[in-house]
Structure formats: structure tokens, C-alpha cells
Design a protein around this motif. Structure first.
Motif, PDB file in Angstrom:
ATOM      1  N   ILE A 142       0.840  -1.203   0.000  1.00 51.01           N
ATOM      2  CA  ILE A 142       0.000   0.000   0.000  1.00 51.01           C
ATOM      3  C   ILE A 142       0.872   1.248   0.000  1.00 51.01           C
ATOM      4  CG2 ILE A 142      -1.609   1.343   1.427  1.00 51.01           C
ATOM      5  CD1 ILE A 142      -2.915  -1.323   2.187  1.00 51.01           C
ATOM      6  N   LYS A 143       1.947   1.224   0.760  1.00 49.55           N
ATOM      7  CA  LYS A 143       2.860   2.381   0.808  1.00 49.55           C
ATOM      8  C   LYS A 143       3.453   2.655  -0.581  1.00 49.55           C
ATOM      9  CE  LYS A 143       5.209   5.676   2.705  1.00 49.55           C
ATOM     10  NZ  LYS A 143       4.486   6.912   3.090  1.00 49.55           N
ATOM     11  N   ALA A 144       3.757   1.565  -1.299  1.00 46.07           N
ATOM     12  CA  ALA A 144       4.311   1.736  -2.645  1.00 46.07           C
ATOM     13  C   ALA A 144       3.259   2.275  -3.607  1.00 46.07           C
ATOM     14  CB  ALA A 144       4.853   0.387  -3.150  1.00 46.07           C
ATOM     15  N   LEU A 145       2.002   1.859  -3.402  1.00 50.15           N
ATOM     16  CA  LEU A 145       0.919   2.277  -4.290  1.00 50.15           C
ATOM     17  C   LEU A 145       0.489   3.717  -4.011  1.00 50.15           C
ATOM     18  CD1 LEU A 145      -1.122   1.123  -6.457  1.00 50.15           C
ATOM     19  CD2 LEU A 145      -2.656   0.667  -4.540  1.00 50.15           C
ATOM     20  N   VAL A 146       0.459   4.083  -2.728  1.00 50.06           N
ATOM     21  CA  VAL A 146      -0.001   5.423  -2.329  1.00 50.06           C
ATOM     22  C   VAL A 146       1.067   6.064  -1.442  1.00 50.06           C
ATOM     23  CG1 VAL A 146      -1.907   6.736  -1.325  1.00 50.06           C
ATOM     24  CG2 VAL A 146      -2.357   4.487  -2.311  1.00 50.06           C
ATOM     25  N   PRO A 147       2.105   6.662  -2.054  1.00 48.03           N
ATOM     26  CA  PRO A 147       3.215   7.184  -1.242  1.00 48.03           C
ATOM     27  C   PRO A 147       2.800   8.275  -0.251  1.00 48.03           C
ATOM     28  CG  PRO A 147       3.803   7.080  -3.574  1.00 48.03           C
ATOM     29  CD  PRO A 147       2.339   6.796  -3.492  1.00 48.03           C
ATOM     30  N   ILE A 148       1.708   9.015  -0.549  1.00 44.11           N
ATOM     31  CA  ILE A 148       1.359  10.111   0.363  1.00 44.11           C
ATOM     32  C   ILE A 148       0.619   9.619   1.609  1.00 44.11           C
ATOM     33  CG2 ILE A 148       1.232  11.838  -1.483  1.00 44.11           C
ATOM     34  CD1 ILE A 148      -1.857  11.629  -1.244  1.00 44.11           C
ATOM     35  N   LEU A 149       0.343   8.320   1.679  1.00 43.21           N
ATOM     36  CA  LEU A 149      -0.394   7.793   2.837  1.00 43.21           C
ATOM     37  C   LEU A 149       0.549   7.642   4.036  1.00 43.21           C
ATOM     38  CD1 LEU A 149      -3.191   6.644   3.647  1.00 43.21           C
ATOM     39  CD2 LEU A 149      -2.385   4.414   2.892  1.00 43.21           C
ATOM     40  N   ASN A 150       0.063   8.059   5.193  1.00 44.19           N
ATOM     41  CA  ASN A 150       0.851   7.950   6.419  1.00 44.19           C
ATOM     42  C   ASN A 150       0.775   6.512   6.937  1.00 44.19           C
ATOM     43  OD1 ASN A 150       2.072   8.188   8.881  1.00 44.19           O
ATOM     44  ND2 ASN A 150       0.498   9.493   9.790  1.00 44.19           N
ATOM     45  N   CYS A 151       1.838   5.742   6.663  1.00 45.95           N
ATOM     46  CA  CYS A 151       1.844   4.327   7.076  1.00 45.95           C
ATOM     47  C   CYS A 151       2.684   4.105   8.331  1.00 45.95           C
ATOM     48  CB  CYS A 151       2.351   3.446   5.934  1.00 45.95           C
ATOM     49  SG  CYS A 151       1.223   3.365   4.540  1.00 45.95           S
ATOM     50  N   SER A 152       2.964   5.180   9.049  1.00 44.47           N
ATOM     51  CA  SER A 152       3.765   5.050  10.260  1.00 44.47           C
ATOM     52  C   SER A 152       3.029   4.215  11.304  1.00 44.47           C
ATOM     53  CB  SER A 152       4.037   6.456  10.823  1.00 44.47           C
ATOM     54  OG  SER A 152       4.257   6.380  12.200  1.00 44.47           O
ATOM     55  N   PRO A 153       3.754   3.311  12.007  1.00 41.63           N
ATOM     56  CA  PRO A 153       3.086   2.492  13.035  1.00 41.63           C
ATOM     57  C   PRO A 153       2.573   3.324  14.210  1.00 41.63           C
ATOM     58  CG  PRO A 153       5.454   2.076  12.996  1.00 41.63           C
ATOM     59  CD  PRO A 153       5.161   2.971  11.847  1.00 41.63           C
ATOM     60  N   THR A 154       3.054   4.553  14.343  1.00 39.79           N
ATOM     61  CA  THR A 154       2.585   5.382  15.451  1.00 39.79           C
ATOM     62  C   THR A 154       1.435   6.303  15.041  1.00 39.79           C
ATOM     63  OG1 THR A 154       4.210   7.073  14.919  1.00 39.79           O
ATOM     64  CG2 THR A 154       4.852   5.413  16.542  1.00 39.79           C
ATOM     65  N   ALA A 155       0.944   6.161  13.807  1.00 39.14           N
ATOM     66  CA  ALA A 155      -0.152   7.015  13.356  1.00 39.14           C
ATOM     67  C   ALA A 155      -1.405   6.745  14.186  1.00 39.14           C
ATOM     68  CB  ALA A 155      -0.449   6.747  11.886  1.00 39.14           C
ATOM     69  N   ARG A 156      -2.287   7.751  14.245  1.00 38.71           N
ATOM     70  CA  ARG A 156      -3.540   7.584  14.976  1.00 38.71           C
ATOM     71  C   ARG A 156      -4.346   6.427  14.381  1.00 38.71           C
ATOM     72  NH1 ARG A 156      -7.389   6.292  16.811  1.00 38.71           N
ATOM     73  NH2 ARG A 156      -9.136   7.350  17.796  1.00 38.71           N
ATOM     74  N   TYR A 157      -4.318   6.311  13.044  1.00 34.29           N
ATOM     75  CA  TYR A 157      -4.998   5.219  12.353  1.00 34.29           C
ATOM     76  C   TYR A 157      -3.950   4.448  11.538  1.00 34.29           C
ATOM     77  CZ  TYR A 157      -8.904   8.311  13.411  1.00 34.29           C
ATOM     78  OH  TYR A 157      -9.796   9.130  14.047  1.00 34.29           O
ATOM     79  N   PRO A 158      -3.196   3.560  12.173  1.00 27.79           N
ATOM     80  CA  PRO A 158      -2.136   2.848  11.446  1.00 27.79           C
ATOM     81  C   PRO A 158      -2.723   2.001  10.309  1.00 27.79           C
ATOM     82  CG  PRO A 158      -2.528   1.822  13.572  1.00 27.79           C
ATOM     83  CD  PRO A 158      -3.316   3.087  13.555  1.00 27.79           C
ATOM     84  N   VAL A 159      -1.984   1.900   9.207  1.00 32.87           N
ATOM     85  CA  VAL A 159      -2.446   1.108   8.068  1.00 32.87           C
ATOM     86  C   VAL A 159      -1.832  -0.288   8.154  1.00 32.87           C
ATOM     87  CG1 VAL A 159      -2.446   0.906   5.559  1.00 32.87           C
ATOM     88  CG2 VAL A 159      -2.718   3.153   6.630  1.00 32.87           C
ATOM     89  N   LEU A 160      -2.658  -1.296   8.402  1.00 29.32           N
ATOM     90  CA  LEU A 160      -2.153  -2.661   8.551  1.00 29.32           C
ATOM     91  C   LEU A 160      -2.245  -3.450   7.258  1.00 29.32           C
ATOM     92  CD1 LEU A 160      -3.539  -3.764  12.036  1.00 29.32           C
ATOM     93  CD2 LEU A 160      -1.512  -2.440  11.473  1.00 29.32           C
ATOM     94  N   GLY A 161      -3.075  -2.987   6.351  1.00 30.29           N
ATOM     95  CA  GLY A 161      -3.266  -3.694   5.089  1.00 30.29           C
ATOM     96  C   GLY A 161      -4.472  -3.113   4.394  1.00 30.29           C
ATOM     97  N   GLY A 162      -4.914  -3.799   3.354  1.00 22.78           N
ATOM     98  CA  GLY A 162      -6.091  -3.291   2.659  1.00 22.78           C
ATOM     99  C   GLY A 162      -6.513  -4.237   1.561  1.00 22.78           C
ATOM    100  N   SER A 163      -7.640  -3.892   0.930  1.00 17.59           N
ATOM    101  CA  SER A 163      -8.089  -4.672  -0.224  1.00 17.59           C
ATOM    102  C   SER A 163      -8.154  -3.746  -1.422  1.00 17.59           C
ATOM    103  CB  SER A 163      -9.461  -5.299   0.035  1.00 17.59           C
ATOM    104  OG  SER A 163     -10.467  -4.319   0.019  1.00 17.59           O
ATOM    105  N   LEU A 164      -7.861  -4.322  -2.590  1.00 18.15           N
ATOM    106  CA  LEU A 164      -7.811  -3.519  -3.812  1.00 18.15           C
ATOM    107  C   LEU A 164      -8.645  -4.185  -4.894  1.00 18.15           C
ATOM    108  CD1 LEU A 164      -6.459  -1.126  -5.408  1.00 18.15           C
ATOM    109  CD2 LEU A 164      -4.693  -2.756  -6.073  1.00 18.15           C
ATOM    110  N   GLN A 165      -9.544  -3.416  -5.495  1.00 10.46           N
ATOM    111  CA  GLN A 165     -10.212  -3.881  -6.710  1.00 10.46           C
ATOM    112  C   GLN A 165      -9.645  -3.056  -7.858  1.00 10.46           C
ATOM    113  OE1 GLN A 165     -14.504  -3.324  -7.306  1.00 10.46           O
ATOM    114  NE2 GLN A 165     -14.531  -5.064  -8.702  1.00 10.46           N
ATOM    115  N   ARG A 166      -8.821  -3.703  -8.700  1.00  4.10           N
ATOM    116  CA  ARG A 166      -8.118  -2.948  -9.747  1.00  4.10           C
ATOM    117  C   ARG A 166      -9.063  -2.441 -10.821  1.00  4.10           C
ATOM    118  NH1 ARG A 166      -2.594  -3.263  -8.982  1.00  4.10           N
ATOM    119  NH2 ARG A 166      -1.963  -4.963  -7.618  1.00  4.10           N
ATOM    120  N   ARG A 167     -10.206  -3.115 -11.030  1.00  8.41           N
ATOM    121  CA  ARG A 167     -11.141  -2.660 -12.054  1.00  8.41           C
ATOM    122  C   ARG A 167     -12.017  -1.511 -11.554  1.00  8.41           C
ATOM    123  NH1 ARG A 167     -14.504  -6.727 -12.365  1.00  8.41           N
ATOM    124  NH2 ARG A 167     -15.647  -6.018 -14.173  1.00  8.41           N
ATOM    125  N   GLY A 168     -11.933  -1.205 -10.258  1.00  9.15           N
ATOM    126  CA  GLY A 168     -12.677  -0.063  -9.735  1.00  9.15           C
ATOM    127  C   GLY A 168     -12.036   1.235 -10.199  1.00  9.15           C
ATOM    128  N   GLY A 169     -12.679   2.346  -9.909  1.00  7.92           N
ATOM    129  CA  GLY A 169     -12.106   3.630 -10.307  1.00  7.92           C
ATOM    130  C   GLY A 169     -13.143   4.732 -10.273  1.00  7.92           C
TER     131      GLY A 169
END
Lengths: 100, 416
Positions: free
Chosen positions: B153-180
């Protein structure tokens, strides 16, 4: 932003309250006797008027007590605030002329 | 209908673009139609188009109280996806996504479909387990979806705050590539132009004030432009669903709420996918003009006012700044609200009613735009055949009697 006059605490900011949806929906007196459509009406069907709506609010961040509000759903004007168990005041709710 | 092409573009460039013909006529209503569609948003126009195209019913009028696509069609955040948990929803939304994929060609109108991917974030272990369950269910229905790790996710969205100390840490996600995303106005205009070309009358600034009935059967609609007789009436409205239903004495499980969205000032490209976080009520994408398009949650109380309250925006922007620290000094250019028709199970009502010849298509709540072509397609079938298509059979009004609800709050409760 609404300024809601809590019957116990006076006028307070909307963020202190939670909206409990449409009021005056009595629980069926004999639940076992209800048909499926009657249950559906009690559980799911709502008036959703474009006009005066009588609804329940709770002062979650204050006295935590429930009360009724008559509010216009287009202007958001609060027309009446009254306690639980009291009948809705005459505000034109349920009248078709009320719709704009 | 004059075909749009590179040649028509060149030809009209020579005449300084002053001789483009109008995209659709604006006729006065005839006295009677075979079918009258109430509501000229994307869903209503798509219904009219598919009635003409798939079922050969061209004696159709679409009546709209304002201008085309000025309700929720022009107020959403333009996101398209089909990553729904339950089979019933997955099949319906996937049908819609497949129609979207061929829509620009079919309608000869660039709807600017951009399948840039749709990413849902997980901020805790529970989110992660829920997303995994949903991805598995979606894949079993043959729809693309995948789990991404925090690193991906960090590679896909570099501006996302993926720091483990963030208020809402990013642990993972789901992606639908055909969405948009797609251009929402273009979807309405494309369906309007294509329906008009097949003979459908589009009547704007014509508000329905009553529904005429004879016995248990619909005979026409009363409008601000007079009585229009109709063999069948299809109501395809959003916020005013309850108002229209009351005209025939129908009670609905729908409540109307404002749903807000905002756009920022334009910035350089920073985000090439759609990011959603259901847990913190944020979803955003970047438009082709460079604006960030952000969606918020609904106000908790009923409203028909097409304006939302500030605390909702404050809550959403606070989460947004934490997730995307670079937005902290962006100015917001515009903010608006649409009135969404929310069902208790966050699924729509598409089908017949106890009133003969009176069909309904509403309750899409916070996420109807993605369903526009699919909704029109199944609703046209329902009206033409007088029975629901298997795709919309589970979305009947009777499901509230039988208890067979399609609970999609996980997919549709907030994020669109």
C-alpha cells in the motif's frame, strides 16, 4: 449546525446530542399476534416527511436523557421540544399542506 | 443523433465550435406515453435508454423536476466498484461495472471511465479479518479483488501515512483494480443523448405532483406541465422516494439524510487510485483537474435540505489530515450535499409494488452512482416484462416482510 434546547439543560450544540429517529412508534401490545407485514411496518417503515418530523433525541454528552423534538426537515427549524410520553404538539405535522 | 468522432471535432473546430447540434431535444410532453419515468438522473435516463434499446419500448417520457443530473448524479464522488460482500449485491454491482466498461463506445460519448483501482484500508486486526473475508467472498463470485500488505500500500499510495505510530495505522487493505472513477455528468448526458436518439422524450423542469390511479392500476402522472397519461410509471428518485411513494399510499423503509462531499484546490498529481477508509469515514481520489475529491458521512437526522452540517466535515477532515499529512494546508474550494435515501440494510429497492403498473427504483442510499447502468438495465427489464430480473429479484420491497435483508452496511454504510 443545530442549537437544540434540551428540556433539562437548555440550549446546547448539536454535537452533544444523538438522534434516535422517528418518535411515537409504540411497541406492539401483542407481538405474537402480528403478521409479517405488520412487523415490517413496526420495524422498518418510516414516515420520512418533507416537512415537520417528530423525532427522538438524547443528550448523550450532557444529562443523557431522552426527549422529543418537532423539527422541519427542510428548514431544520426546531418547532417544539417536549418530554417523552407527552403527545406531539400542534405543529402541522402529518398534514399534507405541510409539504413544500 | 450526429455521431461524435475525431472528424466531427475537426469539422466543428473550423466553425469555432459554434455549430454543435444540441445533444437532446427539449419537447413539450405529449398527452400519453406507454411508460413515464419519474426522475431524470443517471438511473432514470439509463432506464429509458435500456427500455428503448433492449425492449423496443420507445414511447417513453422521462420527467424531471429540475435539470438533468442535478440531484445526486451530479453530487457524488464518482467512484465505481463492485466489491460487495453478499452474492445478491455482488452480481448486481458487477453487472453495472461490466456495462460501464463498454459504455463510452456504446453511447458514443466519453464518460471518462478511469479504472485506477479502488483501495480499502484496514486499521486494526478486526478490519483486516473483515476485509479478508470480503475479498474471499468477492473472488468466489468471480470478481477481481486482492489483499495488499502495508508495504504494498505504501508503494501504491506514497502520500499515505503508514507510520506504526499514526492515529490510524495502516495494517493492510483490499484492492479492486477494475474499480475507479467516471465523469458523473457525462454518464447522465450520454444516457440522455442516446435515449433521445431512440425517441425518448426528456422533459425537464416538470415536477410530478400526483399519481393518477383507476382501481388498483396506475393511469398517469399529474405534473406542473399538466396531466400525462401512462400505461406504466417507473419512479427513479432518491431523496424524495418517500414523497413520491406517499402519492400512492405506500409506506417505505427509507429515511432521507444529507451526504456531503468536498473538493480541494487543484494540486499536482499525487494520487492515482481511489482510497477509502470505512473506519474513519474518509474516501478520496484526485480528479483529472488535480483537485482532491473527498467524501464524508451522512448527518444522523432526516433532512431534505441538500446541505450538511459542519461537524461531519470536521470529523472527516481530521481523519484525512492524519492519513494524508500533505493535505493539512490545502484549501477546500467547494462543499455540497445530496439527499440520500437510506434503507435499513443499505441495499436498494428495485421492483414491483402492490399498485399495478407502478414500479420503483430507489433506496440506493450513499452509493448509487456506481450502479447507474446496471440499475437502469434491470429496471427496464422489470418494467417491460412486468417481473423482476433475477439480478434485482432479491431487492424487492417484500424483503422487509420476509426478513430476507441484504445487509451491506459493511460495504455501503459510509464509504462511496
Amino acid at each position: 449546525m443545530l442549537l437544540i434546547p434540551c428540556p433539562w439543560c437548555g440550549p446546547r450544540d448539536e454535537t452533544e446530542f444523538s438522534c434516535g429517529g422517528e418518535g411515537h412508534i409504540p411497541r406492539p401490545a401483542d407481538p405474537a399476534a402480528l403478521t409479517d407485514p405488520e412487523w415490517a411496518d413496526y420495524l422498518f417503515m418510516r414516515k420520512n416527511p418533507k416537512g415537520v418530523h417528530t423525532e427522538r433525541w438524547v443528550h448523550s454528552q450532557g444529562c443523557r436523557r431522552w426527549f422529543n423534538v418537532a423539527r422541519h426537515t427542510v428548514s431544520h427549524e426546531i418547532l417544539a421540544v417536549y418530554k417523552m410520553g407527552e403527545p406531539p404538539p400542534e405543529t402541522g405535522a402529518d398534514s399534507k399542506q405541510n409539504r413544500t | 443523433m450526429k455521431k461524435y468522432s475525431i472528424f466531427s471535432l475537426v469539422r466543428n473546430a473550423v466553425s469555432y465550435h459554434e455549430r454543435w447540434s444540441e445533444a437532446w431535444r427539449s419537447p413539450e410532453p405529449k398527452g400519453a406515453y406507454e411508460v413515464v419515468i419519474v426522475g431524470g438522473g443517471g438511473h432514470g435516463l439509463a432506464t429509458a435508454y435500456y427500455l428503448a434499446k433492449e425492449h423496443g419500448i420507445t414511447n417513453v417520457a422521462v420527467v424531471e423536476k429540475g435539470w438533468l443530473g442535478l440531484g445526486n448524479t451530479g453530487r457524488n464522488t464518482t467512484i465505481i466498484r463492485s466489491n460487495y460482500l453478499w452474492d445478491e449485491s455482488a452480481h448486481l454491482y458487477e453487472k453495472s461495472l461490466q456495462l460501464y466498461e463498454g459504455l463510452s463506445q456504446e453511447l458514443n460519448f466519453n464518460i471518462m471511465l478511469s479504472q485506477r483501482g479502488c483501495l480499502n484500508l484496514a486499521h486494526n486486526q478486526h478490519d483486516l479479518r473483515q476485509l479478508s473475508r470480503r475479498v474471499n467472498a468477492i473472488r468466489l463470485n468471480g470478481i477481481d479483488s486482492e489483499i495488499l500488505t502495508a508495504g504494498q500500500i505504501k508503494a501504491l499510495v506514497p502520500i499515505l501515512n503508514c507510520s506504526p505510530t499514526a492515529r490510524y495505522p495502516v495494517l493492510g487493505g483490499s484492492l479492486q483494480r477494475r474499480g475507479g472513477t467516471a465523469r458523473h455528468d457525462a454518464v447522465a448526458w450520454a444516457f440522455a443523448r442516446a435515449a433521445d436518439a431512440r425517441g425518448v422524450d426528456i422533459i425537464q423542469n416538470c415536477e410530478v405532483t400526483g399519481i393518477r390511479r383507476d382501481g388498483g392500476r396506475v393511469t398517469g402522472v399529474e405534473t406542473t406541465k399538466g396531466l400525462i397519461k401512462a400505461g406504466k410509471v417507473g419512479v427513479v428518485v432518491a431523496g424524495h422516494a418517500s414523497v413520491l411513494a406517499e402519492m400512492v399510499g405506500l409506506r417505505l423503509p427509507i429515511e432521507s439524510h444529507p451526504l456531503q462531499a468536498l473538493v480541494s484546490e487543484p494540486i499536482k498529481p499525487v494520487l492515482d487510485t481511489v482510497v477509502m477508509s470505512a473506519a474513519v469515514h474518509v474516501y478520496l481520489s484526485q480528479s483529472d483537474k488535480g483537485e482532491l475529491v473527498l467524501g464524508a458521512g451522512i448527518d444522523s437526522y432526516n433532512s431534505y435540505a441538500q446541505r450538511g452540517s459542519l461537524p461531519i466535515i470536521e470529523h472527516m477532515l481530521a481523519a484525512c489530515v492524519d492519513l494524508f499529512p500533505i493535505v493539512s494546508r490545502l484549501r477546500m474550494l467547494r462543499q455540497w450535499a445530496g439527499i440520500v435515501d437510506v434503507c435499513p440494510d443499505a441495499s436498494p429497492i428495485v421492483g414491483k409494488t402492490p399498485v399495478e403498473g407502478f414500479y420503483v427504483n430507489f433506496g440506493w442510499g450513499t452509493g448509487g452512482f456506481k450502479a447507474t447502468p446496471g440499475s437502469g438495465w434491470v429496471f427496464a427489464y422489470t418494467i417491460a416484462q412486468d417481473r423482476p430480473h433475477p439480478l434485482n429479484e432479491p431487492f424487492s420491497l417484500e424483503r422487509f416482510h420476509t426478513g430476507y435483508l441484504v445487509d451491506e452496511h459493511g460495504a455501503a454504510g459510509v464509504a462511496h
